[in-house]
Each structure stands twice: as structure tokens, then as C-alpha cells.
Enzyme design. Structure first.
Site: not given
Ligand code: GAR
Length: 230
Positions: A54, A56, A132-133, A149, A151
Site C-alpha cells: 500500500g 502507493n 493483484m486481481r 492502474n 504497472h
């Protein structure tokens, strides 16, 4: 000659600032008129999805607290009971909801439960910060062009799991991080912002990931402001 950083998100700590000057290259920068418009508007109502540490999530909360992002985090949803993000939410005084993916019969069922919570907290922008889903069209269609998102690579290179390891294995000399809109295909949506970092000869996945994360914390609040400004 390098021009000064024009955005209000200049890192405050000298060590970070030095790092950033040496390593971080962000594109695109947020134009000053976009910042002005963003800061003058109504605060964005964010819902953050996190699965792990967490950091971010906390960087976004800090940017908000320092008035570098005009938003409020309505809720942080996490799927893993061990996620350290939950302790951060408690410390930050932000509502947190556990939706353990193991307790749902399908990805769609999990996504529907996420939507129900996001609606309950009146969220308008969904921020996947280390989520991560794999998400389905159930969630994507509920928040069209309002799901971002993060990455840890320069997409379209190294999509999917273990992006940092993939970059090391490929022997690239520059990698980085990307904020993008979420589409059905994993890590495929339109790119909003990227930052580049060098890969050093003695890097391990951990050292490289740490270098990337410094940049993630920098670009995510900026990318949220940019995306929300249209
Ligand atoms: C971040 O580095 C993010 O890029 C990555 O997970 C980390 C979460 O860190 N996301 C993905 O790999 C998504 N495919 P954090 O929990 O400390 O914010």
C-alpha cells in the site's frame, strides 16, 4: 538546460529530489493550466484498490494531505487479509473494506462486491494501486474510463505478473512505471503517464523495484490529476 519542475508535486525531501533529478524522467508533465483547473475544481472522490504493502495508496493520501492533489480517498478496498495497506488506512484515518477474493465464487462476483462498496462510498474514480486481481468487464463497465492502474514497467513492455523480474531477465537498461486506463486485456489500456529509471548492473528485483517505486509515488497523483482533467 533543464527547466525547473513546474508542478506543485516537486518532491520535498532533498534525497528524493536528487534521485529524481538523476534518475526520474516523467512524460508527460502536467501543464500548469491543467493543475490550476484541477486544484480549483471539486475534490475527486477516489476509491483505492490495494493488495499488498500500500505504499502507493499512502503516496496518494500524502499528495492529498499536502494539497498536491485535489481529492479525497473515500475508501480503500483490499482483497488480502494480510495486506499492510490496511494498517496504513487505519493510521491515515481512511475507511478500509476487506473483500477477500477467496470468499467469492468468481472474478465477476468479486467485482460486483467491489462495485457495491464503491457505490456505497460514492466513489467516482477507481485507483488500482498494487491491485493483484484481474478485473472483469463487470467492474470496467461500471466505471467507464474511470479506472486507473499502475504497472511497474514501461508498458507495453513486460505486462502481467513479475514485471520487474521480466525486465531484469530481458536485460533492458531502462525500465520504469506506467499509469494507464484499465481495459479488459491485462495492462493494455491507453497510457496516461510514464516514468523511466535505469537498470543498474548489480540490480536485484528488490533494488530495481525500489527505484521504480520512487517514481510510482511521483507519477500516480499527477496521472490522477491529468486523467480527471480530461
Ligand atoms: C507497485 O509497484 C505496482 O506497480 C505493482 O505492485 C506494487 C504495489 O506496491 N503493481 C502490479 O504489479 C500490478 N500488475 P504498493 O503496494 O507498495 O503500492
Amino acid at each position: 538546460m533543464q527547466s525547473p519542475d513546474p508542478s506543485p508535486l516537486s518532491p520535498s525531501e532533498p534525497a528524493i529530489a536528487q534521485n529524481v533529478a538523476a534518475l526520474g524522467f516523467i512524460s508527460p508533465e502536467v501543464p500548469p493550466e491543467v493543475w490550476q483547473r484541477h486544484l480549483a475544481g471539486a475534490p475527486l472522490r477516489l476509491g483505492v484498490l490495494a493488495s499488498g504493502s500500500g505504499s502507493n495508496f499512502e503516496a496518494i493520501a500524502q499528495a492529498i494531505a499536502q494539497r498536491q492533489l485535489n481529492a479525497q480517498i473515500q475508501v480503500m478496498i483490499y482483497n488480502n487479509p494480510q495486506a499492510k495497506a490496511a494498517a496504513r488506512a487505519e493510521r491515515l484515518g481512511i475507511a478500509a473494506e476487506l473483500l477477500n477474493h477467496r470468499q467469492f465464487p468468481s472474478r465477476e462476483a468479486l467485482d460486483q462486491a467491489i462495485i457495491d462498496q464503491l457505490r456505497r462510498y460514492e466513489v467516482e474514480w477507481v485507483i488500482m494501486a498494487g491491485w493483484m486481481r484481474v478485473v472483469t468487464d463487470v467492474l470496467i463497465n461500471a466505471f467507464p474510463d474511470r479506472i486507473l492502474n499502475l504497472h511497474p514497467s514501461l508498458l507495453p513492455s513486460f505486462p502481467g505478473a513479475r514485471a520487474v523480474e521480466q525486465a531484469l531477465a530481458a536485460g533492458v537498461k531502462v525500465t520504469g512505471c506506467t499509469v494507464h486506463y484499465v481495459r479488459l486485456q491485462v495492462d493494455s489500456g491507453p497510457i496516461i503517464m510514464q516514468a523511466a529509471v535505469p537498470v543498474l548492473p548489480d540490480d536485484t528485483p528488490d533494488t530495481l523495484h525500489q527505484r521504480i517505486q520512487v517514481q510510482e509515488h511521483r507519477i500516480f497523483p499527477r496521472a490522477i490529476a491529468l486523467a480527471s482533467s480530461g
